[in-house]
Design a protein around this motif. Sequence first.
Motif, short mmCIF file in Angstrom:
data_model
loop_
_atom_site.label_atom_id
_atom_site.label_comp_id
_atom_site.label_asym_id
_atom_site.label_seq_id
_atom_site.Cartn_x
_atom_site.Cartn_y
_atom_site.Cartn_z
N TYR A 17 -9.15 -36.22 -26.17
CA TYR A 17 -8.15 -35.04 -26.34
C TYR A 17 -8.40 -34.25 -27.48
O TYR A 17 -9.02 -34.71 -28.64
CB TYR A 17 -6.77 -35.97 -26.62
CG TYR A 17 -6.26 -36.73 -25.54
CD1 TYR A 17 -5.64 -36.10 -24.19
CD2 TYR A 17 -6.69 -38.19 -25.43
CE1 TYR A 17 -5.29 -36.98 -23.23
CE2 TYR A 17 -6.04 -38.79 -24.33
CZ TYR A 17 -5.67 -38.18 -23.36
OH TYR A 17 -5.23 -39.16 -22.35
N LEU A 18 -7.96 -33.07 -27.39
CA LEU A 18 -7.85 -31.98 -28.48
C LEU A 18 -6.42 -32.15 -29.04
O LEU A 18 -5.49 -32.28 -28.22
CB LEU A 18 -8.30 -30.66 -27.98
CG LEU A 18 -9.84 -30.73 -27.52
CD1 LEU A 18 -9.94 -29.33 -27.02
CD2 LEU A 18 -10.76 -31.02 -28.32
N GLY A 40 -5.26 -30.09 -16.43
CA GLY A 40 -6.11 -30.03 -17.53
C GLY A 40 -5.20 -30.56 -18.66
O GLY A 40 -6.15 -30.62 -19.93
N TYR A 41 -4.20 -31.00 -18.57
CA TYR A 41 -3.49 -31.87 -19.73
C TYR A 41 -3.47 -33.21 -19.19
O TYR A 41 -2.83 -33.54 -18.05
CB TYR A 41 -2.26 -31.15 -20.05
CG TYR A 41 -2.36 -29.94 -20.99
CD1 TYR A 41 -2.22 -29.95 -22.32
CD2 TYR A 41 -2.83 -28.83 -20.34
CE1 TYR A 41 -2.27 -28.67 -22.86
CE2 TYR A 41 -2.81 -27.41 -21.01
CZ TYR A 41 -2.64 -27.60 -22.41
OH TYR A 41 -2.78 -26.31 -23.27
N CYS A 52 -6.90 -31.62 -22.31
CA CYS A 52 -8.31 -32.61 -22.20
C CYS A 52 -9.55 -31.98 -22.78
O CYS A 52 -9.48 -30.53 -22.80
CB CYS A 52 -8.61 -32.72 -20.65
SG CYS A 52 -7.32 -33.90 -19.65
N SER A 53 -10.47 -32.67 -23.49
CA SER A 53 -11.61 -31.91 -24.32
C SER A 53 -12.53 -31.71 -23.31
O SER A 53 -12.40 -32.00 -22.09
CB SER A 53 -11.82 -32.94 -25.51
OG SER A 53 -12.08 -34.20 -24.89
N THR A 54 -13.69 -31.31 -23.80
CA THR A 54 -14.79 -30.79 -23.11
C THR A 54 -15.23 -32.06 -22.24
O THR A 54 -15.48 -33.28 -22.93
CB THR A 54 -15.76 -30.41 -24.04
OG1 THR A 54 -15.41 -29.17 -24.70
CG2 THR A 54 -17.34 -30.00 -23.38
N ILE A 78 -11.36 -28.78 -16.17
CA ILE A 78 -10.55 -29.53 -16.91
C ILE A 78 -9.38 -29.98 -15.98
O ILE A 78 -8.57 -31.01 -16.20
CB ILE A 78 -9.95 -29.22 -18.21
CG1 ILE A 78 -8.90 -27.78 -18.02
CG2 ILE A 78 -11.00 -28.73 -19.10
CD1 ILE A 78 -8.30 -27.48 -19.46
N ALA A 79 -9.12 -29.38 -14.83
CA ALA A 79 -8.00 -29.59 -13.90
C ALA A 79 -8.58 -30.64 -12.80
O ALA A 79 -7.54 -31.34 -12.18
CB ALA A 79 -7.21 -28.27 -13.49
N THR A 80 -9.96 -30.61 -12.63
CA THR A 80 -10.31 -31.20 -11.33
C THR A 80 -11.64 -32.08 -11.80
O THR A 80 -11.76 -33.00 -11.06
CB THR A 80 -10.96 -30.38 -10.18
OG1 THR A 80 -11.55 -29.60 -10.94
CG2 THR A 80 -9.55 -29.37 -9.69
N GLY A 81 -11.98 -31.91 -12.79
CA GLY A 81 -13.52 -32.58 -13.22
C GLY A 81 -14.68 -32.32 -12.46
O GLY A 81 -15.60 -32.76 -12.61
#
Length: 204
Positions: A17-18, A40-41, A52-54, A78-81
């Motif tokens: 996490y950021l 994305g969260y 979500c982080s990088t 960050i929403a789907t991977g």
Amino acid sequence: DLITAALQADSYTGTGYLLSHSTCKQLSDDGKRCTKCVPGYGLLATGKCALCSTNAWSSGSTLCASVTIVSQCTQYSIATGKCTKCRAGYGLTSSFKCTSCSTGTWSDGLDPCMTCSIVSPCAACSRTTGDCSQCSAGYGYNSSTFSCSACIGNTWSLGTTMCQEGPANCATSNPTSNYCTLCNPGFGLIAGTCTACTGNTYSS
């Protein structure tokens, strides 16, 4: 509003996490917890959302998870991977994989490999830009303008460089090699080179 009031989230930081304020898409019935975050969260056990982080992702309903690493991929959603950008010279496929562009095709990494739009005397294109990268032999290659120009007179090129000067004292050289085909007056042609006439000899 209700979401802002209910989720005055303390910032959270931890593995995957950021540091981020909560971003909630759906609240619980009592309005005190988030039950779904925006994509994305990641949804934390506390009912808060964390970005979500990088190389991590979440649809918004779960914790952030590490992406599945794809060879030659440089960017993930960050929403789907899923992979969203490949290394230049690799095309992004419909299955979100990266495939090397073959000869005559190119990609900047955002799209599938595409056929290069080159015409003769261009002989090859860059796999990363689609621009002309090599000319046919006998044409000089300009790497600044990605263009080809015919070698004339005493100049030649294999197609990878600008036209170069041919042998000394040569009037006309083979445009595809450093080989003279016609010398200046007073010089004799011997095996592609020009030799000055001496003694009782001459050449026109």
